[in-house]
Write a protein that holds these residues in place. Structure first.
Motif, mmCIF file in Angstrom:
data_model
loop_
_atom_site.group_PDB
_atom_site.id
_atom_site.type_symbol
_atom_site.label_atom_id
_atom_site.label_comp_id
_atom_site.label_asym_id
_atom_site.label_seq_id
_atom_site.Cartn_x
_atom_site.Cartn_y
_atom_site.Cartn_z
ATOM 1 N N UNK A 81 3.156 12.709 -2.167
ATOM 2 C CA UNK A 81 4.159 11.673 -2.122
ATOM 3 C C UNK A 81 4.025 10.903 -3.515
ATOM 4 N N UNK A 82 4.869 10.053 -3.971
ATOM 5 C CA UNK A 82 4.938 9.270 -5.111
ATOM 6 C C UNK A 82 4.254 7.709 -4.768
ATOM 7 N N UNK A 83 4.266 7.477 -3.572
ATOM 8 C CA UNK A 83 3.917 6.267 -3.215
ATOM 9 C C UNK A 83 2.384 6.483 -2.210
ATOM 10 N N UNK A 84 1.650 5.387 -2.162
ATOM 11 C CA UNK A 84 0.435 5.379 -1.110
ATOM 12 C C UNK A 84 0.317 3.655 -0.694
ATOM 13 N N UNK A 85 0.355 3.767 0.730
ATOM 14 C CA UNK A 85 0.221 2.562 1.302
ATOM 15 C C UNK A 85 -1.140 1.692 1.078
ATOM 16 N N UNK A 86 -1.302 0.395 1.173
ATOM 17 C CA UNK A 86 -2.654 -0.097 1.291
ATOM 18 C C UNK A 86 -3.481 0.634 2.304
ATOM 19 N N UNK A 87 -2.764 0.687 3.740
ATOM 20 C CA UNK A 87 -3.379 1.161 4.729
ATOM 21 C C UNK A 87 -3.872 2.579 4.421
ATOM 22 N N UNK B 78 -4.717 3.808 1.510
ATOM 23 C CA UNK B 78 -5.959 3.751 0.715
ATOM 24 C C UNK B 78 -7.091 3.398 1.442
ATOM 25 N N UNK B 79 -6.995 2.277 2.309
ATOM 26 C CA UNK B 79 -8.164 2.029 3.005
ATOM 27 C C UNK B 79 -8.857 3.123 4.072
ATOM 28 N N UNK B 80 -7.693 3.779 4.717
ATOM 29 C CA UNK B 80 -8.322 5.143 5.439
ATOM 30 C C UNK B 80 -9.065 6.136 4.476
ATOM 31 N N UNK B 81 -8.631 6.309 3.510
ATOM 32 C CA UNK B 81 -9.287 7.143 2.580
ATOM 33 C C UNK B 81 -10.662 6.800 2.112
ATOM 34 N N UNK B 82 -10.748 5.554 1.865
ATOM 35 C CA UNK B 82 -12.019 4.968 1.526
ATOM 36 C C UNK B 82 -13.128 5.051 2.778
ATOM 37 N N UNK C 225 -16.448 -4.698 5.713
ATOM 38 C CA UNK C 225 -16.830 -5.776 4.631
ATOM 39 C C UNK C 225 -15.768 -5.666 3.641
ATOM 40 N N UNK C 226 -14.670 -5.007 3.669
ATOM 41 C CA UNK C 226 -13.964 -5.184 2.691
ATOM 42 C C UNK C 226 -12.942 -6.307 2.383
ATOM 43 N N UNK C 227 -13.218 -7.166 1.505
ATOM 44 C CA UNK C 227 -12.345 -8.325 1.359
ATOM 45 C C UNK C 227 -10.864 -8.130 0.589
ATOM 46 N N UNK C 228 -11.031 -7.028 -0.358
ATOM 47 C CA UNK C 228 -9.798 -6.871 -1.185
ATOM 48 C C UNK C 228 -9.938 -5.494 -1.926
ATOM 49 N N UNK C 229 -8.694 -5.118 -2.235
ATOM 50 C CA UNK C 229 -8.873 -3.768 -3.115
ATOM 51 C C UNK C 229 -7.694 -4.132 -4.328
ATOM 52 N N UNK D 196 1.482 -3.674 -0.426
ATOM 53 C CA UNK D 196 1.676 -3.137 1.032
ATOM 54 C C UNK D 196 1.800 -1.466 0.595
ATOM 55 N N UNK D 197 2.623 -1.298 -0.459
ATOM 56 C CA UNK D 197 2.958 -0.084 -1.134
ATOM 57 C C UNK D 197 2.769 0.179 -2.422
ATOM 58 N N UNK D 198 1.840 1.224 -2.950
ATOM 59 C CA UNK D 198 1.639 1.153 -4.443
ATOM 60 C C UNK D 198 2.072 2.475 -4.968
ATOM 61 N N UNK D 199 3.143 2.093 -6.081
ATOM 62 C CA UNK D 199 3.923 3.408 -6.565
ATOM 63 C C UNK D 199 2.811 4.307 -7.571
ATOM 64 N N UNK D 200 2.938 5.532 -7.420
ATOM 65 C CA UNK D 200 1.788 6.228 -8.330
ATOM 66 C C UNK D 200 2.410 7.082 -9.484
#
Length: 106
Positions: A24-30, A32-36, A45-49, A64-68
């Motif tokens: 995909x050309x985008x990835x959501x914050x959720x 990203x957190x799931x991959x981490x 303990x995650x405060x921010x990305x 919420x959505x990060x274009x790649x």
């Protein structure tokens, strides 16, 4: 297509790399957190990305959505540079567990 997440955790300058198949050309914050989390990061303990914005040469909070499409290419993978800001670990000492009541100012 492949996506490479290069990230740091908290104050530790060590760069970690995670490669995943990503069409995909985008990835959501959720996502990203799931991959981490899948890579072993304690996300409780995650405060921010923050992601590195190459246009402004600065780190900014991911939305919420990060274009790649603006990501640089490293070989066949898109590179997404991230900084995971973590809350500090609190030491579990008896003084941290039991608080003395504050005396009244009489």
């Amino acid at each position: 297509a492949e996506l490479a997440l290069r990230y740091t955790l908290g104050a530790d300058p060590t760069r970690l790399l995670l490669r995943v198949n990503w069409a995909e050309d985008v990835i959501s914050a959720e996502q990203v957190i799931a991959l981490l989390q899948a890579d072993g990061v304690d996300t409780t303990r995650l405060k921010a990305v923050r992601a590195f914005d190459s246009v402004f040469e600065a780190w900014s909070l991911i939305g919420a959505v990060l274009p790649l499409e603006g990501c640089s290419q490293v070989g066949s993978a898109r590179l997404l540079e991230l900084r995971a800001e973590m809350a500090p670990l609190l030491p579990l000492t008896p003084s941290a567990l039991v608080r003395e009541p504050t005396p009244s100012p009489c």
